[in-house]
Design an enzyme around this catalytic site. Structure first.
Site, PDB file in Angstrom:
ATOM      1  N   ASP A 477      11.599  20.566 -12.778  1.00 61.00           N
ATOM      2  CA  ASP A 477      12.518  19.499 -13.185  1.00 61.00           C
ATOM      3  C   ASP A 477      12.576  18.458 -12.048  1.00 61.00           C
ATOM      4  OD1 ASP A 477      14.802  18.705 -15.207  1.00 61.00           O
ATOM      5  OD2 ASP A 477      15.613  18.407 -13.161  1.00 61.00           O
ATOM      6  N   GLU A 520      12.388  15.128 -18.266  1.00 60.27           N
ATOM      7  CA  GLU A 520      11.758  15.259 -16.956  1.00 60.27           C
ATOM      8  C   GLU A 520      11.415  16.711 -16.637  1.00 60.27           C
ATOM      9  OE1 GLU A 520      16.258  15.279 -16.177  1.00 60.27           O
ATOM     10  OE2 GLU A 520      14.837  14.433 -17.610  1.00 60.27           O
TER      11      GLU A 520
END
Length: 613
Positions: A477, A520
């Protein structure tokens, strides 16, 4: 042919002469025997009548003189009388009239004529005995003088006849008939041979024309003078047939060659050429029907390879896909391990002459057509076919000798027909693959998407369980990614994600799988990773590369970002990939909570943190 007919005619004639001669000989002999028996019966009848007269006139003493006189008749060598049993019993024994041989005995017993032939090379005689029976004939009643019943054999007239003259007459006939037949046969043969000579010339002309036609050289015939009108008319019709046949077969051959795109003008036999073309068109039609039903381009390549191997007996060839735009080369099929120019063009496929020029590249005798094919003891033929906008299919054939190369050149139009029929189907399969890839790819980063993960793991997980290898799941992430979008805008945010995708591609193997999981978040599956420590090392390498990477933003300013990574091992942590991903997510949360920019290995005690999600 003429000699054979004449020999057959002579043999048949000789057989006919022999057969007729044997029949004539048999018939002549039988006629001679019948004539001799008839003469003997006449003599016997005369003797009987004369003896009856002597007996009526009581001149019995003159009988011996009479018999002796009868023996002097022409062709009668000897004549004597034989008394029967009833006459002997009545008048007593007469030594001169006793039975002299078995023939006399037989006649006295049976009452039937009996004879025997005695023949040698020069003479022929007949020993014959004719019975003398008690009858009433012409007013003379034998029963009035003899103690006998009607029909009893009173005696017999025996004689020996010279039948040499009759035999000679028969032999003259036997000799004469074959001579006449031979003369007639020779006359027939002479007449027949004159006609046969002319017919032979015609036959030879037709035979030569037909043999020439079978070899592809269809031509008219010339015929000799002196033929009949019917034969001349027949020859004219034959010539018209040959002319029409030649024009038709040549026209069919040209049209068929034009249909398949053959540029070879060599015409050995238009009939054989046309037959081969029709057969190949039939095979090509069947091939086209089959490839339309194939699911993948690999099936089409395999089918095309089988055609080359089974139909054209080719053993060394390679199928190469070259994307000139991306400068990418893929070897999709290889037979014989003869892709000798691979090392020269593998990294620079745009150097391939066949792909660059889109023309055939063939070994020539005095110079190198392709500078990258360096095997001087081999021969090659490369064909380039477009299978999509930027991709060419190159088929590289390699041969050990020039004869095999020349064979390929003769068959190249047929081979290209199969390739050209395959190209549209391959293009369709490429488009289908592209569509499928687009469905499984993330539009921004080009990485696989979540849908691909779901489909691919259906095969990957059973394989891992079966082959017993590990899969490390890295869940990444981007730290504070929302701030990038807020401060720099979404275009810079997209650039940051692309940079992360690039770093991931550079950091793992081709066998590993990179997924944009959402926003993301990214997942990296390290397939067949050996140990947990190796997986952690790769994760840290990714983390460090991301943190060191500078991203250009507006006005020359640069931006650095970090990632947090959660790691879980399949099947050590769970035999369910979904559970392993959740475990990696728990570890990622742990990394975030501990300050970000770090790699956290999932531990079982972290499961209590699930409630936080």
């Amino acid at each position: 042919m003429e000699k054979k007919i004449i020999y057959q005619f002579i043999i048949i004639s000789l057989l006919l002469i022999c057969t007729v001669s044997l029949i004539t000989m048999y018939s002549t002999k039988n006629n001679s025997v019948r004539a001799s028996i008839h003469n003997a019966e006449l003599i016997s009848r005369i003797v009987k009548n004369d003896l009856t007269s002597y007996m009526i006139n009581h001149n019995v003493k003159q009988i011996d003189t009479y018999i002796n006189s009868m023996s002097s008749i022409d062709n009668v060598k000897n004549l004597w009388l034989v008394r029967g049993l009833s006459v002997t019993n009545q008048f007593g024994i007469n030594e001169k009239q006793k039975a002299k041989d078995d023939i006399d005995e037989k006649v006295l017993t049976t009452g039937e004529i009996a004879y025997k032939l005695n023949e040698n090379l020069f003479y022929s005689t007949m020993r014959i005995t004719v019975p003398y029976k008690a009858t009433f004939d012409n007013g003379i009643d034998c029963l009035s003088c003899h103690n006998a019943n009607s029909g009893d054999t009173l005696g017999a007239v025996s004689m020996e006849l010279d039948i040499t003259e009759l035999k000679n007459i028969g032999l003259e006939t036997i000799y004469l008939i074959p001579i006449v037949m031979i003369i007639g046969i020779l006359l027939i043969l002479f007449i027949f041979k004159n006609k046969l000579d002319k017919d032979k010339l015609v036959f030879d002309s037709i035979s030569k024309s037909l043999n020439s036609s079978l070899n592809g050289n269809i031509r008219k015939i010339t015929y000799p003078q002196g033929l009949s009108k019917d034969m001349i008319g027949l020859m004219d019709k034959f010539n018209r047939l040959m002319s029409t046949f030649k024009d038709t077969s040549t026209d069919i051959d040209k049209k068929l060659k034009g249909f398949i795109g053959s540029k070879i003008n060599k015409q050995v036999n238009p009939l054989e050429d046309s037959k081969e073309i029709v057969q190949n068109l039939s095979n090509l039609y069947q091939f086209k029907k089959e490839i339309e039903l194939d699911n993948t381009k690999e099936e089409i390549y395999n089918r095309l390879s089988e055609i080359f191997t089974n139909q054209f007996k080719l053993t060394s060839f390679t199928f190469i896909e070259i994307d000139l735009l991306k400068r990418k080369m893929t070897t999709v099929k290889e037979m014989g391990n003869t892709f000798y120019c691979k090392e020269n063009i593998e990294n620079e496929p745009h150097l391939c002459r066949a792909a660059r020029t889109e023309n055939d590249v063939v070994t020539t005798e005095y110079h190198h057509t392709c500078p990258y094919f360096e095997k001087v003891d081999k021969f090659h033929y490369c064909i380039s076919t477009s299978i999509s906008k930027n991709t060419n299919l190159i088929i590289n054939f390699v041969f050990d000798n020039k004869e095999k190369l020349e064979f390929l050149k003769e068959k190249i139009s047929f081979i290209k027909s199969y390739i050209n029929e395959s190209a549209p189907s391959i293009e369709v399969k490429l488009l289908m693959e592209a569509l499928q890839q687009s469905a499984f790819r993330d539009g921004l980063t080009g990485l696989y998407n979540r849908k691909f993960l779901e489909e691919h793991t259906k095969k990957l997980i059973p394989q891992a369980l079966r082959d017993k290898f590990n899969i490390a799941v890295l869940l990444l992430d981007m730290d504070h990614f929302k701030a990038v979008n807020d401060e720099y805008g979404h275009d810079i945010g997209d650039k940051v994600l692309k940079e992360l995708a690039r770093i991931l591609n550079e950091s793992v193997r081709e066998s590993d799988i990179i997924i944009r999981y959402g926003g993301e978040e990214f997942i990296v599956l390290l397939v067949n990773v050996k140990t947990e420590e190796q997986a952690i090392s790769i994760a840290n390498k990714i983390r460090i590369k991301v943190s060191e990477n500078e991203i250009d933003v507006y006005a020359g300013s640069r931006l650095r970002k970090t990632v947090s990574i959660g790691l879980s091992m399949f099947p050590d942590d769970s035999s369910s990939l979904d559970s392993v991903i959740k475990n990696a997510d728990i570890a990622l949360y742990e990394a975030k909570s501990k300050g970000r920019n770090q790699v956290i290995r999932f531990q079982s005690e972290q499961t209590s943190s699930i409630d936080l999600f």
